[in-house]
Design a protein around this motif. Structure first.
Motif, PDB file in Angstrom:
ATOM      1  N   ILE A 216     -31.098  10.877  21.279  1.00  0.00           N
ATOM      2  CA  ILE A 216     -30.646  10.247  20.045  1.00  0.00           C
ATOM      3  C   ILE A 216     -31.801   9.446  19.451  1.00  0.00           C
ATOM      4  O   ILE A 216     -32.267   8.460  20.035  1.00  0.00           O
ATOM      5  N   ASP A 220     -30.748   9.537  13.979  1.00  0.00           N
ATOM      6  CA  ASP A 220     -29.445  10.091  14.376  1.00  0.00           C
ATOM      7  C   ASP A 220     -28.378   8.999  14.376  1.00  0.00           C
ATOM      8  O   ASP A 220     -27.258   9.178  13.857  1.00  0.00           O
ATOM      9  N   ARG A 221     -28.712   7.860  14.972  1.00  0.00           N
ATOM     10  CA  ARG A 221     -27.756   6.758  15.066  1.00  0.00           C
ATOM     11  C   ARG A 221     -27.397   6.236  13.668  1.00  0.00           C
ATOM     12  O   ARG A 221     -26.224   5.914  13.393  1.00  0.00           O
ATOM     13  N   SER A 225     -23.616   6.321  12.154  1.00  0.00           N
ATOM     14  CA  SER A 225     -23.008   5.062  11.727  1.00  0.00           C
ATOM     15  C   SER A 225     -22.593   5.133  10.263  1.00  0.00           C
ATOM     16  O   SER A 225     -21.492   4.663   9.881  1.00  0.00           O
ATOM     17  N   ASP A 286     -19.641  -0.907  16.401  1.00  0.00           N
ATOM     18  CA  ASP A 286     -21.033  -0.427  16.571  1.00  0.00           C
ATOM     19  C   ASP A 286     -21.410  -0.235  18.057  1.00  0.00           C
ATOM     20  O   ASP A 286     -22.551  -0.463  18.469  1.00  0.00           O
ATOM     21  N   TYR A 288     -21.511   2.574  19.706  1.00  0.00           N
ATOM     22  CA  TYR A 288     -21.565   4.041  19.742  1.00  0.00           C
ATOM     23  C   TYR A 288     -22.161   4.564  21.063  1.00  0.00           C
ATOM     24  O   TYR A 288     -23.206   4.094  21.533  1.00  0.00           O
ATOM     25  N   ILE A 290     -23.351   8.198  22.087  1.00  0.00           N
ATOM     26  CA  ILE A 290     -23.612   9.460  21.389  1.00  0.00           C
ATOM     27  C   ILE A 290     -24.212  10.470  22.358  1.00  0.00           C
ATOM     28  O   ILE A 290     -25.162  10.158  23.097  1.00  0.00           O
ATOM     29  N   LYS A 292     -25.875  14.304  22.245  1.00  0.00           N
ATOM     30  CA  LYS A 292     -26.435  15.266  21.301  1.00  0.00           C
ATOM     31  C   LYS A 292     -26.822  16.528  22.056  1.00  0.00           C
ATOM     32  O   LYS A 292     -27.441  16.462  23.115  1.00  0.00           O
ATOM     33  N   TYR A 302     -22.963  16.585  17.675  1.00  0.00           N
ATOM     34  CA  TYR A 302     -22.923  15.205  18.155  1.00  0.00           C
ATOM     35  C   TYR A 302     -21.502  14.904  18.642  1.00  0.00           C
ATOM     36  O   TYR A 302     -20.534  15.110  17.907  1.00  0.00           O
ATOM     37  N   VAL A 304     -19.276  11.720  19.760  1.00  0.00           N
ATOM     38  CA  VAL A 304     -19.410  10.274  19.568  1.00  0.00           C
ATOM     39  C   VAL A 304     -18.127   9.568  20.028  1.00  0.00           C
ATOM     40  O   VAL A 304     -17.015  10.024  19.758  1.00  0.00           O
TER      41      VAL A 304
END
Length: 346
Positions: A216, A220-221, A225, A286, A288, A290, A292, A302, A304
């Motif tokens: 990630i 990506d983040r 978001s 926030d 997250y 993730i 990938k 992704y 999540v």
């Protein structure tokens, strides 16, 4: 008895006559028979002739023998010249070949075969042989140690060694093993920096690409978001168009319903806005997590999970907060195609 001529008057008489009847010169016992003298003279001539014939051939033989010996000596001399000339050429060829060789056995063979070669040749070959033996000794030590530093030192000290290629291969293998063990983008990039033409360049690039496809990145983040903040803001605003812009036309799953559509998402939004709801606000925590992964050629998926707090204000201004655990999946286009929410009981 023989007939002779009187030595005085030349009258023919017997050699036994006491005297010449013509001139009275005594004959018997006084005059040597002419025939005898003639015969003796002839005998002497024959003997002399015979002696001369015997002497003459002996002199000629010496001349012939001398000539033959001279020819033989010349032939032998010429043969020796060509022999030593050929031997000299062979030695020179062997010398040049040995000096160009990096095989100690070739040099030792020259020394064994030409012990009487020119001194400068012998010295040069011996010096060259000593260098190769030293290189062989150092190579053995480097090989036994299997140390990168020892192998690098060997290559530096013996740049023309026949073992250089093997040493470089081993150094390459050691660095590649370290890169594989660390299994990071930085480790594989370091390998590429050290071995721009190494044996594992293609594989290192593939590993970098593979790791990047699973790692990630900050972008990506930020993208994830942004998508979920937009999705839940649309829920709060009851904006159908905005809400459906964040989802795929066909969802594999939406809140337990397979093969859901955008209309199912809109239905959900209206369902949570009950008649007594005055307002609703979603706050994403926030947190997250993730995952990938590549799902095809340049296709990324992704998965999540994150938390969100739903704050509902009722018509009588009562406030109620509920925390949810949300799990969702985004396709390569950044659209939600799988979505679930679970209410957390505190």
């Amino acid at each position: 008895m023989a007939i002779i001529k009187c030595p005085e008057c030349g009258h023919e008489i017997s050699d036994k006559a006491p005297f010449c009847p013509s001139c009275g010169v005594p004959i018997a016992g006084k005059v040597v028979s002419e025939s005898t003298e003639t015969v003796d003279s002839k005998d002497d001539g024959i003997e002399q002739c015979t002696n001369n014939e015997n002497v003459q051939p002996s002199h000629n033989n010496k001349i012939i023998i001398g000539v033959v010996l001279a020819i033989v000596a010349l032939v032998v001399g010429i043969g020796c010249y060509f022999y030593f000339s050929i031997q000299s050429d062979k030695e020179l060829q062997a010398y040049n070949f040995a000096m160009a060789s990096k095989d100690s056995q070739v040099l030792q063979s020259y020394l064994d075969q030409y012990p009487n070669a020119p001194e400068e040749h012998l010295d040069s070959i011996q010096a060259h042989l000593d260098i190769l033996k030293k290189a062989d000794f150092d190579w053995t030590n480097a090989l036994i140690s299997n140390s990168k530093s020892a192998l690098e030192q060997y290559v530096t000290s013996h740049p023309d060694s026949p073992y250089k290629a093997i040493a470089m291969h081993k150094i390459d293998s050691i660095d590649w093993g370290i890169a594989q063990q660390n299994n990071t983008v930085e480790a594989f990039e370091l390998y590429l920096e050290q071995h721009s033409e190494g044996e594992h360049v293609d594989e290192a690039n593939r590993m970098i690409s593979s790791i990047n496809s699973r790692t990630i990145q900050p972008e990506d983040r930020l993208m994830i978001s942004s998508i979920f903040n937009g999705f839940f803001k649309s829920l709060s605003d009851k904006d159908e168009d905005a809400l459906t812009s964040f989802v795929n036309p066909l969802l594999a799953n939406f809140l337990g319903k397979p093969n859901a559509t955008k209309s199912d998402v809109v239905t959900f939004m209206h369902k949570i806005y009950k008649s007594d709801v005055k307002s609703m606000r979603w706050q994403l925590l926030d947190d997250y997590a993730i995952n990938k992964k590549e799902v095809g050629a340049q296709q990324t998926e992704y998965a999540v999970t994150f938390s969100a707090i739903q704050t509902v204000v009722s018509q009588d201004n009562n406030t109620n907060e509920v925390k949810y655990k949300i799990s969702a999946k985004l396709n390569n286009d950044g659209r939600i195609y799988d979505f679930n929410m679970i209410k957390l009981v505190e």
